[in-house]
Write a protein that holds these residues in place. Structure first.
Motif, short mmCIF file in Angstrom:
data_model
loop_
_atom_site.label_atom_id
_atom_site.label_comp_id
_atom_site.label_asym_id
_atom_site.label_seq_id
_atom_site.Cartn_x
_atom_site.Cartn_y
_atom_site.Cartn_z
N SER A 103 0.84 -1.20 0.00
CA SER A 103 0.00 0.00 0.00
C SER A 103 0.88 1.25 0.00
O SER A 103 2.05 1.21 0.40
CB SER A 103 -0.94 -0.01 1.20
N ASN A 104 0.32 2.32 -0.46
CA ASN A 104 1.01 3.60 -0.65
C ASN A 104 2.14 3.49 -1.67
O ASN A 104 2.98 4.38 -1.75
CB ASN A 104 1.60 4.13 0.67
N ASN A 105 2.19 2.38 -2.42
CA ASN A 105 3.30 2.12 -3.33
C ASN A 105 4.64 2.21 -2.60
O ASN A 105 5.65 2.63 -3.17
CB ASN A 105 3.25 3.04 -4.56
N ALA A 106 4.62 1.83 -1.33
CA ALA A 106 5.82 1.85 -0.50
C ALA A 106 6.83 0.84 -1.03
O ALA A 106 6.47 -0.20 -1.58
CB ALA A 106 5.47 1.53 0.95
N VAL A 107 8.09 1.16 -0.85
CA VAL A 107 9.18 0.30 -1.31
C VAL A 107 10.00 -0.12 -0.10
O VAL A 107 10.31 0.70 0.76
CB VAL A 107 10.07 1.06 -2.32
N GLY A 108 10.34 -1.39 -0.06
CA GLY A 108 11.17 -1.90 1.03
C GLY A 108 12.65 -1.75 0.72
O GLY A 108 13.04 -1.51 -0.43
N ASN A 109 13.47 -1.91 1.73
CA ASN A 109 14.91 -1.87 1.59
C ASN A 109 15.45 -3.21 2.07
O ASN A 109 15.47 -3.47 3.26
CB ASN A 109 15.50 -0.72 2.41
N MET A 110 15.79 -4.09 1.13
CA MET A 110 16.25 -5.44 1.46
C MET A 110 15.17 -6.24 2.18
O MET A 110 15.44 -6.97 3.12
CB MET A 110 17.53 -5.38 2.31
#
Length: 133
Positions: A103-110
């Motif tokens: 959601s929110n087009n959130a992007v993870g880091n690893m």
């Protein structure tokens, strides 16, 4: 008296059921299904049970609708199950080989996007468009 105050606080934080979340996915494909999981807390999002799950066919407009939710914060994890096996396929190193999104087009880091980036408030009808990459 303390129990009453705690119950009142809980009611004012969550509110009555009746809110909804409508998620439109942009997939760029027409096979398989989009697997969607809706979470209502950081603990659940980080590894607990989802409030609701849904599989939406990836042909045509891909929309997931969750009804009768209490107001509060929610987050979505989704992936495009291209081959229809019901699982997020991974390579030998554990990296996803099927498109996914939060959601929110959130992007993870690893790893997956964090709750703080993916959460969104729900009160009444809430809509989001999520791009699955």
């Amino acid at each position: 008296m303390i129990a009453f105050a705690a119950a009142l606080l809980l009611l004012t934080q969550t509110g009555p059921a009746g809110s909804s979340v409508v998620i439109t996915f942009e997939t760029g494909a027409s096979t398989g299904s989009v697997m969607v999981a809706l979470y209502n807390s950081e603990a659940a999002y980080e590894g607990g049970p989802a409030v609701a799950r849904m599989a939406v066919p990836a042909s045509g407009e891909v929309v997931a609708r969750f009804e009768n939710l209490p107001a509060g914060d929610y987050a979505v994890k989704a992936f495009h199950d291209v081959n229809g096996n019901g699982e997020m396929d991974q390579n030998p190193f554990g990296m996803p080989t099927e498109p996914y999104a939060f959601s929110n087009n959130a992007v993870g880091n690893m790893g997956p996007a964090r709750w703080a980036r993916a959460r969104f408030p729900v009160s009444g009808e809430t809509a989001q468009t999520i791009v699955i990459r």
